[in-house]
Design a protein around this motif. Sequence first.
Motif, PDB file in Angstrom:
ATOM      1  N   ALA A 244     -30.605  24.931  47.537  1.00 17.20           N
ATOM      2  CA  ALA A 244     -29.270  25.338  47.091  1.00 17.20           C
ATOM      3  C   ALA A 244     -28.230  24.270  47.418  1.00 17.20           C
ATOM      4  O   ALA A 244     -27.297  24.029  46.635  1.00 17.20           O
ATOM      5  N   GLN A 245     -28.389  23.610  48.559  1.00 18.57           N
ATOM      6  CA  GLN A 245     -27.449  22.552  48.925  1.00 18.57           C
ATOM      7  C   GLN A 245     -27.652  21.311  48.058  1.00 18.57           C
ATOM      8  O   GLN A 245     -26.681  20.638  47.686  1.00 18.57           O
ATOM      9  N   ARG A 246     -28.890  21.016  47.717  1.00 14.19           N
ATOM     10  CA  ARG A 246     -29.145  19.891  46.807  1.00 14.19           C
ATOM     11  C   ARG A 246     -28.520  20.159  45.439  1.00 14.19           C
ATOM     12  O   ARG A 246     -28.046  19.233  44.767  1.00 14.19           O
ATOM     13  N   LEU A 247     -28.529  21.404  45.031  1.00 11.17           N
ATOM     14  CA  LEU A 247     -27.886  21.763  43.774  1.00 11.17           C
ATOM     15  C   LEU A 247     -26.390  21.486  43.839  1.00 11.17           C
ATOM     16  O   LEU A 247     -25.796  21.012  42.862  1.00 11.17           O
TER      17      LEU A 247
ATOM     18  N   ALA B 267     -34.215  27.307  34.534  1.00 11.90           N
ATOM     19  CA  ALA B 267     -32.976  28.084  34.421  1.00 11.90           C
ATOM     20  C   ALA B 267     -32.195  27.881  35.701  1.00 11.90           C
ATOM     21  O   ALA B 267     -32.776  27.644  36.762  1.00 11.90           O
ATOM     22  N   SER B 268     -30.884  27.964  35.625  1.00 16.49           N
ATOM     23  CA  SER B 268     -30.079  27.779  36.828  1.00 16.49           C
ATOM     24  C   SER B 268     -30.402  28.891  37.830  1.00 16.49           C
ATOM     25  O   SER B 268     -30.744  30.011  37.449  1.00 16.49           O
TER      26      SER B 268
ATOM     27  N   LYS C 267     -27.638  35.974  44.850  1.00 24.14           N
ATOM     28  CA  LYS C 267     -28.931  35.607  45.428  1.00 24.14           C
ATOM     29  C   LYS C 267     -29.433  34.272  44.884  1.00 24.14           C
ATOM     30  O   LYS C 267     -30.633  33.978  44.953  1.00 24.14           O
ATOM     31  N   ALA C 268     -28.520  33.449  44.361  1.00 20.82           N
ATOM     32  CA  ALA C 268     -28.895  32.144  43.815  1.00 20.82           C
ATOM     33  C   ALA C 268     -29.631  31.253  44.825  1.00 20.82           C
ATOM     34  O   ALA C 268     -30.592  30.580  44.463  1.00 20.82           O
TER      35      ALA C 268
ATOM     36  N   GLU D  93     -34.839  28.480  46.066  1.00 18.50           N
ATOM     37  CA  GLU D  93     -36.060  28.259  46.854  1.00 18.50           C
ATOM     38  C   GLU D  93     -37.299  28.570  46.024  1.00 18.50           C
ATOM     39  O   GLU D  93     -38.279  27.814  46.021  1.00 18.50           O
ATOM     40  N   ALA D  94     -37.251  29.694  45.298  1.00 18.09           N
ATOM     41  CA  ALA D  94     -38.433  30.140  44.557  1.00 18.09           C
ATOM     42  C   ALA D  94     -38.724  29.290  43.328  1.00 18.09           C
ATOM     43  O   ALA D  94     -39.889  29.137  42.930  1.00 18.09           O
ATOM     44  N   LEU D  95     -37.696  28.729  42.725  1.00 19.26           N
ATOM     45  CA  LEU D  95     -37.869  27.989  41.478  1.00 19.26           C
ATOM     46  C   LEU D  95     -38.495  26.612  41.664  1.00 19.26           C
ATOM     47  O   LEU D  95     -38.928  26.003  40.683  1.00 19.26           O
TER      48      LEU D  95
END
Length: 327
Positions: A63-66, A231-232, A246-247, A252-254
């Motif tokens: 999420a932080q890399r995003l 998908a985002s 819950k992004a 993590e899951a993607l």
Amino acid sequence: MSNAERRPLLLDFEKPLVELESRIIQIRELAEENNVDVSDQIEQLEGRATQLRREIFHSLTPAQRLQVARHPRRPSTLDYIQAMTDEWVELHGDRSTGSDDKALVGGVARLAGRPVVMLGHQKGRDTKDNVARNFGMASPSGYRKAMRLMNHANRFGMPILTFIDTPGAYAGVEAERLGQGEAIAYNLREMFRLDVPIVCTVIGEGGSGGALGIGVGDRLLMFEHSVYTVASPEACAAILWKDAGKAPQAAEALRITATDLQNLGILDEILPEPDGGAHANPLAAAATLKQALVSSLDHLSTHAAAELRELRYQKFRDIGVFLEPAT
């Protein structure tokens, strides 16, 4: 750049670093005002800041890399092109509908003396520019323009370099009316038949079919803090859990990071970024990208056209293949 100018662009996990840098500035200013030598202390604090920056950016969550991939000051396609090329001539229009999509740019360039065609998604630097560029979300005319440029490259034997940085293709009603899905699908098919080398690089956010529309190549490169996803995370969380909040869990899951994709056999090379991300030192990031592109083209140029097409086809056929353990 002052702290006040930086603060609106500050990412949450950068706060300890910025606080330390602010402390260094305050100590230096006080020392100058009182004519006190604190060079040893400043050197120690600067060393700590360098170490902290490295620790933070080497342990980012997906999420932080995003967040880093979406940073408004992250170098764009045109930034990299201007920094890497000896010559650059932008070409416009899809020669079909008469429109010129500003969210996808391309043209002819010279890279280390080699004529190439470069194209990629283009985000804006501020709100006004982002509106003009449609936030890097290309329309059907953008993908048709890209295919026109790739056919031009194929006709004249020039390698193709694509730069991926989009949250996804534009999903508006007008885009659907003009054949968004068909335009992307056509590119996917046609890129497999091209005789020239194709190198694709994810420079920021690689989202959905919008990224794939210029993402079929012989090699896939990716900056270490970029992401590539079907998908985002926000869209995935909204679909699966009816909660976009819950992004981070979806990210993590993607498996969206460069390391994840390399482990899955999708990515060919991870490009290291300067400490603090590509936006911290765009010229250093451009130098890394240029070296990787030149090396890839040197390697691919040794293959005949028929061999390139077969290897490209097999590369994508192998994605997702797995072996079940014998029972």
